[in-house]
Design a protein around this motif. Structure first.
Motif, mmCIF file in Angstrom:
data_model
loop_
_atom_site.group_PDB
_atom_site.id
_atom_site.type_symbol
_atom_site.label_atom_id
_atom_site.label_comp_id
_atom_site.label_asym_id
_atom_site.label_seq_id
_atom_site.Cartn_x
_atom_site.Cartn_y
_atom_site.Cartn_z
ATOM 1 N N SER A 230 32.699 -28.236 -12.117
ATOM 2 C CA SER A 230 32.643 -29.688 -12.012
ATOM 3 C C SER A 230 31.193 -30.130 -11.981
ATOM 4 C CB SER A 230 33.361 -30.167 -10.746
ATOM 5 O OG SER A 230 32.718 -29.658 -9.583
ATOM 6 N N VAL A 231 30.964 -31.392 -12.299
ATOM 7 C CA VAL A 231 29.607 -31.952 -12.211
ATOM 8 C C VAL A 231 29.521 -32.835 -10.970
ATOM 9 C CG1 VAL A 231 29.210 -31.876 -14.694
ATOM 10 C CG2 VAL A 231 30.227 -33.915 -13.687
ATOM 11 N N ALA A 232 28.349 -32.901 -10.391
ATOM 12 C CA ALA A 232 28.140 -33.744 -9.220
ATOM 13 C C ALA A 232 28.191 -35.214 -9.623
ATOM 14 C CB ALA A 232 26.803 -33.421 -8.567
ATOM 15 N N SER A 233 28.650 -36.048 -8.728
ATOM 16 C CA SER A 233 28.766 -37.474 -9.016
ATOM 17 C C SER A 233 27.518 -38.267 -8.619
ATOM 18 C CB SER A 233 29.986 -38.058 -8.296
ATOM 19 O OG SER A 233 29.840 -37.939 -6.892
ATOM 20 N N ASP A 234 26.526 -37.585 -8.072
ATOM 21 C CA ASP A 234 25.346 -38.268 -7.528
ATOM 22 C C ASP A 234 24.671 -39.189 -8.533
ATOM 23 O OD1 ASP A 234 26.104 -36.333 -5.752
ATOM 24 O OD2 ASP A 234 24.093 -35.618 -5.312
ATOM 25 N N ASP A 235 24.494 -38.716 -9.772
ATOM 26 C CA ASP A 235 23.769 -39.493 -10.774
ATOM 27 C C ASP A 235 24.684 -40.162 -11.790
ATOM 28 O OD1 ASP A 235 21.223 -38.927 -9.759
ATOM 29 O OD2 ASP A 235 21.200 -36.974 -10.749
ATOM 30 N N MET A 236 25.980 -40.201 -11.502
ATOM 31 C CA MET A 236 26.905 -40.813 -12.440
ATOM 32 C C MET A 236 26.849 -42.342 -12.361
ATOM 33 S SD MET A 236 28.507 -38.305 -14.075
ATOM 34 C CE MET A 236 26.976 -37.356 -14.013
ATOM 35 N N ILE A 237 27.147 -42.990 -13.489
ATOM 36 C CA ILE A 237 27.209 -44.450 -13.541
ATOM 37 C C ILE A 237 28.419 -44.929 -12.746
ATOM 38 C CG2 ILE A 237 27.588 -46.420 -15.084
ATOM 39 C CD1 ILE A 237 26.200 -44.765 -17.291
ATOM 40 N N ALA A 238 28.242 -45.994 -11.984
ATOM 41 C CA ALA A 238 29.338 -46.637 -11.271
ATOM 42 C C ALA A 238 29.326 -48.120 -11.631
ATOM 43 C CB ALA A 238 29.187 -46.452 -9.767
ATOM 44 N N ASP A 239 30.421 -48.612 -12.193
ATOM 45 C CA ASP A 239 30.513 -50.020 -12.566
ATOM 46 C C ASP A 239 31.967 -50.476 -12.469
ATOM 47 O OD1 ASP A 239 31.749 -48.934 -14.817
ATOM 48 O OD2 ASP A 239 29.985 -49.184 -16.102
ATOM 49 N N LEU A 240 32.253 -51.669 -12.992
ATOM 50 C CA LEU A 240 33.608 -52.184 -12.873
ATOM 51 C C LEU A 240 34.625 -51.369 -13.667
ATOM 52 C CD1 LEU A 240 34.037 -55.424 -15.032
ATOM 53 C CD2 LEU A 240 32.217 -53.762 -15.390
ATOM 54 N N HIS A 241 34.162 -50.531 -14.601
ATOM 55 C CA HIS A 241 35.072 -49.725 -15.413
ATOM 56 C C HIS A 241 35.436 -48.393 -14.759
ATOM 57 C CE1 HIS A 241 34.452 -52.620 -18.533
ATOM 58 N NE2 HIS A 241 33.166 -52.357 -18.621
ATOM 59 N N GLY A 242 34.630 -47.946 -13.811
ATOM 60 C CA GLY A 242 34.922 -46.666 -13.183
ATOM 61 C C GLY A 242 33.854 -46.278 -12.183
ATOM 62 N N SER A 243 34.259 -45.605 -11.133
ATOM 63 C CA SER A 243 33.315 -45.154 -10.112
ATOM 64 C C SER A 243 32.560 -43.921 -10.587
ATOM 65 C CB SER A 243 34.073 -44.821 -8.825
ATOM 66 O OG SER A 243 34.910 -43.688 -9.030
ATOM 67 N N ALA A 244 31.542 -43.546 -9.835
ATOM 68 C CA ALA A 244 30.780 -42.344 -10.153
ATOM 69 C C ALA A 244 31.678 -41.109 -10.083
ATOM 70 C CB ALA A 244 29.594 -42.208 -9.199
ATOM 71 N N ALA A 245 32.532 -41.048 -9.058
ATOM 72 C CA ALA A 245 33.439 -39.909 -8.906
ATOM 73 C C ALA A 245 34.426 -39.837 -10.067
ATOM 74 C CB ALA A 245 34.180 -40.011 -7.577
ATOM 75 N N TYR A 246 34.886 -40.993 -10.513
ATOM 76 C CA TYR A 246 35.830 -41.044 -11.636
ATOM 77 C C TYR A 246 35.174 -40.492 -12.899
ATOM 78 C CZ TYR A 246 39.044 -43.167 -15.061
ATOM 79 O OH TYR A 246 39.934 -43.383 -16.079
ATOM 80 N N ARG A 247 33.944 -40.902 -13.159
ATOM 81 C CA ARG A 247 33.251 -40.410 -14.350
ATOM 82 C C ARG A 247 32.978 -38.911 -14.247
ATOM 83 N NH1 ARG A 247 31.473 -45.826 -14.886
ATOM 84 N NH2 ARG A 247 31.342 -46.495 -17.077
ATOM 85 N N ALA A 248 32.601 -38.447 -13.069
ATOM 86 C CA ALA A 248 32.368 -37.012 -12.883
ATOM 87 C C ALA A 248 33.644 -36.218 -13.173
ATOM 88 C CB ALA A 248 31.879 -36.736 -11.466
ATOM 89 N N HIS A 249 34.766 -36.742 -12.716
ATOM 90 C CA HIS A 249 36.050 -36.088 -12.997
ATOM 91 C C HIS A 249 36.339 -36.085 -14.495
ATOM 92 C CE1 HIS A 249 40.260 -34.937 -12.667
ATOM 93 N NE2 HIS A 249 40.599 -36.026 -13.352
ATOM 94 N N LEU A 250 36.056 -37.214 -15.162
ATOM 95 C CA LEU A 250 36.322 -37.301 -16.598
ATOM 96 C C LEU A 250 35.490 -36.315 -17.406
ATOM 97 C CD1 LEU A 250 36.689 -41.119 -17.398
ATOM 98 C CD2 LEU A 250 38.453 -39.344 -17.567
ATOM 99 N N VAL A 251 34.286 -36.006 -16.941
ATOM 100 C CA VAL A 251 33.453 -35.031 -17.657
ATOM 101 C C VAL A 251 34.209 -33.716 -17.811
ATOM 102 C CG1 VAL A 251 31.359 -33.619 -17.556
ATOM 103 C CG2 VAL A 251 31.249 -36.054 -16.990
ATOM 104 N N GLY A 252 34.818 -33.247 -16.718
ATOM 105 C CA GLY A 252 35.572 -31.999 -16.786
ATOM 106 C C GLY A 252 36.794 -32.112 -17.677
ATOM 107 N N VAL A 253 37.506 -33.221 -17.578
ATOM 108 C CA VAL A 253 38.710 -33.417 -18.385
ATOM 109 C C VAL A 253 38.371 -33.477 -19.872
ATOM 110 C CG1 VAL A 253 40.611 -34.995 -18.886
ATOM 111 C CG2 VAL A 253 39.941 -34.582 -16.518
ATOM 112 N N MET A 254 37.357 -34.265 -20.230
ATOM 113 C CA MET A 254 36.994 -34.418 -21.636
ATOM 114 C C MET A 254 36.424 -33.118 -22.228
ATOM 115 S SD MET A 254 37.826 -37.513 -22.476
ATOM 116 C CE MET A 254 39.200 -37.315 -21.337
ATOM 117 N N THR A 255 35.724 -32.359 -21.405
ATOM 118 C CA THR A 255 35.186 -31.089 -21.902
ATOM 119 C C THR A 255 36.318 -30.119 -22.233
ATOM 120 O OG1 THR A 255 33.189 -31.373 -20.555
ATOM 121 C CG2 THR A 255 33.624 -29.163 -21.407
#
Length: 263
Positions: A230-255
């Protein structure tokens, strides 16, 4: 909008000369720059259109076996003409925006702007591409330097992109439905030298390589090789479309989906 001049050179030399004017800025397809101008995030006094420069358009394979794409080549052209040589890249191009965007936007413009959610940066970084300008050649690893930031100097133009063609590849993105930009996009490319994995849309630092996934997939190119990573969520973008944790999770799913779809 606001008042500005526009120049339409037909040769690269004329374009370079025009960009030497004070507060001049290059204009590719305008799919990123025009919205930026509308929001007053950039206010050049002169726009230098690159769309009329024939020497900056086209798709070909050179003697070294590299796929060479002119900086002024549209996404639609890449989707059609690269398909026989680099299907993963062609498929990526075919899903950028909508038909209007694909027929105006250019690969050089996308790479020059380096939008954090753009698709081509992931392809260039995962492929180990070389970005060619009017003055030099820059490896993708050195070219991307953060959100909206590249190694390009003032007045420098992306004239061509050279892609090594991998054995198998795939790009998968989770789209923001309205813009069709990637909330997270992952490009996986496997070659004789190993596997490269590049992620776009997720990080505040722009496109990046996921080194842990690369090491695991270079040892065993399978979806299962990614289990537990998994990737850390520390530097992930967080906005109205998704949280940092959500994007970090998606990195693993999309890979995992990219590995499963690689061909």
């Amino acid at each position: 909008m606001y008042a500005f001049e526009i120049e339409r050179p037909t040769t690269l030399a004329d374009a370079v000369a025009a960009l030497g004017r004070e507060e001049a800025q290059a204009l590719g397809g305008g799919q990123t720059l025009i919205p930026t101008l509308k929001q007053r995030l950039a206010m050049p006094s002169v726009l230098v259109s690159l769309s009329g420069i024939a020497e900056m358009r086209g798709v070909s394979v050179n003697d070294a076996g590299l796929l060479c794409i002119g900086g002024g080549t549209t996404h639609g052209t890449v989707a059609k003409e690269a398909a026989a040589h680099y299907p993963g890249l062609a498929d990526l191009a075919s899903h950028i925006g909508d038909p209007a965007v694909r027929n105006r936007g250019t690969i050089g413009g996308s790479l020059a702007n380096n939008d954090p959610s753009a698709c081509y940066p992931a392809a260039a970084l995962a492929s180990g591409a070389t970005i060619v300008t009017n003055t030099r050649e820059i490896t993708a690893d050195d070219y991307f330097q953060g959100m909206f930031t590249t190694a390009l100097e003032e007045g420098e133009i992306v004239t061509e992109v050279k892609f090594p063609i991998p054995e198998v590849s795939c790009y998968i993105k989770f789209e923001q439905p309205a813009s069709r930009f990637a909330l997270v996009g992952v490009f996986v490319a496997k070659s004789a030298d190993g596997v490269r994995v590049a992620v776009t849309g997720a990080s505040n630092n722009g496109v990046f390589r996921w080194s842990e996934a690369e090491a695991a997939l270079s040892s065993e190119f399978s979806v299962g090789a990614l289990d537990g990573l998994s990737v850390a969520s520390d530097d992930m973008i967080a906005d109205l479309h998704g949280s940092a944790a959500y994007r970090a999770h998606l990195v693993g799913v999309m890979t995992k989906r990219a590995v499963a779809g690689a061909k």
